[in-house]
Design a protein around this motif. Structure first.
Motif, mmCIF file in Angstrom:
data_model
loop_
_atom_site.group_PDB
_atom_site.id
_atom_site.type_symbol
_atom_site.label_atom_id
_atom_site.label_comp_id
_atom_site.label_asym_id
_atom_site.label_seq_id
_atom_site.Cartn_x
_atom_site.Cartn_y
_atom_site.Cartn_z
ATOM 1 N N ASP A 138 1.486 3.393 12.077
ATOM 2 C CA ASP A 138 0.167 2.856 11.711
ATOM 3 C C ASP A 138 -0.387 3.570 10.477
ATOM 4 O O ASP A 138 -0.948 2.926 9.572
ATOM 5 C CB ASP A 138 -0.803 3.004 12.886
ATOM 6 C CG ASP A 138 -0.444 2.092 14.052
ATOM 7 O OD1 ASP A 138 0.278 1.106 13.828
ATOM 8 O OD2 ASP A 138 -0.878 2.375 15.187
ATOM 9 N N LEU A 139 -0.219 4.900 10.436
ATOM 10 C CA LEU A 139 -0.709 5.650 9.270
ATOM 11 C C LEU A 139 0.041 5.237 8.009
ATOM 12 O O LEU A 139 -0.560 5.088 6.933
ATOM 13 C CB LEU A 139 -0.550 7.152 9.516
ATOM 14 C CG LEU A 139 -1.518 7.806 10.503
ATOM 15 C CD1 LEU A 139 -1.157 9.271 10.710
ATOM 16 C CD2 LEU A 139 -2.958 7.682 10.012
ATOM 17 N N GLU B 152 1.462 2.378 7.376
ATOM 18 C CA GLU B 152 1.061 1.030 6.966
ATOM 19 C C GLU B 152 -0.263 1.051 6.225
ATOM 20 O O GLU B 152 -0.506 0.245 5.329
ATOM 21 C CB GLU B 152 0.971 0.138 8.197
ATOM 22 C CG GLU B 152 0.904 -1.341 7.878
ATOM 23 C CD GLU B 152 1.067 -2.215 9.107
ATOM 24 O OE1 GLU B 152 1.250 -3.423 8.948
ATOM 25 O OE2 GLU B 152 1.004 -1.663 10.232
ATOM 26 N N GLN B 153 -1.122 2.013 6.562
ATOM 27 C CA GLN B 153 -2.435 2.096 5.932
ATOM 28 C C GLN B 153 -2.424 2.904 4.638
ATOM 29 O O GLN B 153 -3.148 2.579 3.701
ATOM 30 C CB GLN B 153 -3.435 2.727 6.898
ATOM 31 C CG GLN B 153 -3.664 1.953 8.183
ATOM 32 C CD GLN B 153 -4.498 2.730 9.179
ATOM 33 O OE1 GLN B 153 -5.232 3.648 8.821
ATOM 34 N NE2 GLN B 153 -4.377 2.390 10.452
ATOM 35 N N HIS B 154 -1.594 3.954 4.565
ATOM 36 C CA HIS B 154 -1.752 4.940 3.498
ATOM 37 C C HIS B 154 -0.596 5.016 2.512
ATOM 38 O O HIS B 154 -0.772 5.613 1.441
ATOM 39 C CB HIS B 154 -1.959 6.341 4.110
ATOM 40 C CG HIS B 154 -3.198 6.475 4.931
ATOM 41 N ND1 HIS B 154 -4.453 6.583 4.375
ATOM 42 C CD2 HIS B 154 -3.381 6.502 6.276
ATOM 43 C CE1 HIS B 154 -5.353 6.692 5.332
ATOM 44 N NE2 HIS B 154 -4.743 6.639 6.501
ATOM 45 N N SER C 212 1.095 -0.442 -0.540
ATOM 46 C CA SER C 212 -0.021 -1.010 -1.313
ATOM 47 C C SER C 212 0.482 -1.645 -2.595
ATOM 48 O O SER C 212 0.005 -2.705 -3.018
ATOM 49 C CB SER C 212 -1.039 0.094 -1.629
ATOM 50 O OG SER C 212 -1.562 0.669 -0.454
ATOM 51 N N ARG D 199 1.964 -5.032 -1.823
ATOM 52 C CA ARG D 199 0.913 -6.028 -1.567
ATOM 53 C C ARG D 199 0.283 -6.488 -2.880
ATOM 54 O O ARG D 199 0.002 -7.683 -3.065
ATOM 55 C CB ARG D 199 -0.149 -5.427 -0.652
ATOM 56 C CG ARG D 199 0.353 -5.064 0.746
ATOM 57 C CD ARG D 199 -0.796 -4.632 1.647
ATOM 58 N NE ARG D 199 -0.315 -4.062 2.890
ATOM 59 C CZ ARG D 199 -0.233 -2.771 3.161
ATOM 60 N NH1 ARG D 199 -0.637 -1.893 2.248
ATOM 61 N NH2 ARG D 199 0.220 -2.327 4.319
ATOM 62 N N TRP E 112 8.975 -2.158 4.030
ATOM 63 C CA TRP E 112 8.378 -1.718 5.290
ATOM 64 C C TRP E 112 9.464 -1.325 6.286
ATOM 65 O O TRP E 112 9.339 -0.309 6.982
ATOM 66 C CB TRP E 112 7.488 -2.815 5.846
ATOM 67 C CG TRP E 112 6.872 -2.525 7.188
ATOM 68 C CD1 TRP E 112 6.848 -3.358 8.260
ATOM 69 C CD2 TRP E 112 6.171 -1.343 7.596
ATOM 70 N NE1 TRP E 112 6.188 -2.763 9.305
ATOM 71 C CE2 TRP E 112 5.762 -1.534 8.929
ATOM 72 C CE3 TRP E 112 5.863 -0.154 6.955
ATOM 73 C CZ2 TRP E 112 5.058 -0.570 9.645
ATOM 74 C CZ3 TRP E 112 5.166 0.823 7.662
ATOM 75 C CH2 TRP E 112 4.762 0.617 8.989
ATOM 76 N N GLU F 29 0.368 10.462 4.175
ATOM 77 C CA GLU F 29 -0.805 11.049 4.832
ATOM 78 C C GLU F 29 -0.386 12.375 5.451
ATOM 79 O O GLU F 29 0.669 12.490 6.088
ATOM 80 C CB GLU F 29 -1.346 10.094 5.904
ATOM 81 C CG GLU F 29 -2.378 10.665 6.832
ATOM 82 C CD GLU F 29 -3.656 11.075 6.108
ATOM 83 O OE1 GLU F 29 -4.201 12.141 6.443
ATOM 84 O OE2 GLU F 29 -4.084 10.343 5.197
#
Length: 450
Positions: free
Chosen positions: A263-264, A266-268, A273, A276, A358, A445
């Motif tokens: 999860d981290l 995917e966010q950071h 990014s 995307r 990913w 992160e």
């Protein structure tokens, strides 16, 4: 069974041997080996390079990072350029000028004309161009952040490699001292007829092996130092000295769950990014290609100055002209529509690239967590099991050797085995810290611990 009688000299040497073994046992503890051995004279007089200091310096001084940052700054200047209207065209013309006299008032059609024209893309095209360029500028920023993570990982890996090499050289120095004591004991026993010459030769051979290993580790340390210096933008031959062991954090923390790490990431993670943003930029270009089916416009105005008089004697009037034009996409089947198909495929390409990245990150996270947990378990096993048992084995062998129940070869082998275990413990710590560095870079992160 015959009993061995010791002279006072051999008894003293055996006592020294026993004390050295005890000292080696104490020196092995993680918190007792406080000062690394001197690796070179220059390093003795240099300031210790902490890990935090190295990480701070690489962010400020690394040439590769500066290059990527300059590129990102250049990319940031593009959106406003492509989002602006084309520059207007101003022109000055001489129309219907008679070539026989070049007289401005000879002919009524002659005029000096001033004109201005402007290209006007169909509404929405400029906004899409600017949006795509802005996303590419953001991609460049993400590349900078990705580079920062990679540099931090490289610095941490090299720093902990130096840590392992320093600890290994320390252990070698202790074992070299101990083997010299073994040689003295073997020589003394041989001289009084109570030992074998091969014992002396065996101890000398093992000492030579340690000296050879010292040469190899010293060379490896110079190479790692050169690589770290290059990352820090300082002379590659500059000496690097690490802090004393007491000032180094060698604690191996507990990680959060793998799902939380995913999860981290995917966010950071900047690389995600970036993917995307590339999808969004490709989508903007696809929309722009679709709008290219719609015409662009051009508008213009001209003012003509005339000289001379009309037939009735009145002054000739100046002339005004206006222009409106559009482009006609008559080759749309082979041009604009093919461009739309191309952009559509580019969007799919970026979507597939996102999925592939990913999956790659998930694989890296899973394998790196496994590497870290393995190294962590090895450190615990070495510290609480293998090394204490090896110390006990050496002590037992030493006691047996004193009463002639253990031969010299087994004593030497037990000491070399202990040396290998001690070195492997430091290697496991270095591997665990390097795995943590890789995991942080993969996630993007730092906060991955419980």
């Amino acid at each position: 069974m015959w009993k061995l009688r010791f002279t006072s000299s051999s008894k003293s040497l055996l006592l020294i041997l026993l004390l050295c073994s005890i000292q080696l046992s104490r020196a092995d503890g993680l918190n007792d080996l406080d000062q690394p051995m001197s690796k070179d004279n220059a390093a003795e007089h240099s300031e210790p390079l902490t890990l935090n200091a190295a990480l701070s310096r690489v962010q400020l001084e690394n040439i590769g990072l500066a290059e990527i940052q300059a590129r990102a700054e250049a990319m940031a200047a593009i959106p406003s350029q492509v989002g602006s209207l084309p520059d207007p065209m101003i022109s000055f013309n001489a129309l219907s000028l008679p070539t026989d006299s070049f007289n401005l008032n000879q002919e009524a059609m002659t005029q000096l004309q001033f004109s201005i024209s402007q290209q006007l893309p169909f509404p929405g095209k400029l906004a899409l161009k600017e949006s795509a360029a802005r996303r590419m500028a953001d991609v460049a920023d993400s590349t900078v952040e990705e580079m920062r993570l990679k540099l931090n990982q490289d610095v941490k890996t090299l720093w902990w490699q130096l840590f392992f090499l320093d600890r290994s050289l320390d252990v070698i120095e202790i074992n070299k001292t101990l083997l010299r004591q073994f040689i003295e004991i073997a020589q003394t026993k041989y001289k009084v007829g109570q030992g074998l010459q091969q014992d002396v030769l065996l101890a000398q051979l093992e000492l030579s092996k340690l000296i050879d290993h010292t040469i190899q580790l010293t060379s490896a340390r110079k190479q790692s130092s050169a690589q770290l210096n290059a990352l820090l933008n300082q002379p590659t031959n500059q000496a690097i000295r690490l802090p004393v062991l007491a000032d180094i954090d060698i604690v191996l923390p507990q990680l959060i769950s793998a799902e939380s790490v995913f999860d981290l990431a995917e966010q950071h993670r900047p690389a995600l990014s970036q993917k995307r943003l590339l999808i969004d930029a490709a989508t903007d270009r696809q929309k722009l290609a679709e709008r290219d089916l719609l015409p662009d416009f051009s508008v213009g105005a001209a003012y003509g100055f005339r000289d001379g008089n009309n037939a009735n004697g009145s002054a000739r009037a100046d002339l005004m002209s206006f222009q409106v034009g559009i482009n006609v996409p008559i080759f749309a089947e082979h041009k604009q529509k093919m461009a739309i198909s191309q952009r559509h495929s580019e969007v799919k390409q970026q979507q597939f690239a996102m999925q592939d990245k990913w999956l790659s990150i998930q694989t890296d996270i899973t394998s790196t967590i496994a590497e870290y947990e393995q190294a962590k378990e090895q450190v615990l096993l070495f510290k609480t099991g293998i090394i204490p048992q090896a110390h006990q084995t050496v002590a037992s062998m030493l006691a047996g050797y004193q009463v002639n129940k253990v031969d010299f070869l087994n004593l030497i082998r037990s000491q070399i085995t202990l040396y290998n275990y001690q070195t492997n413990e430091w290697k496991a710590i270095s591997d665990a810290k390097s795995a943590l560095a890789k995991l942080v870079a993969t996630v993007g992160e730092e906060n991955i611990y419980e």
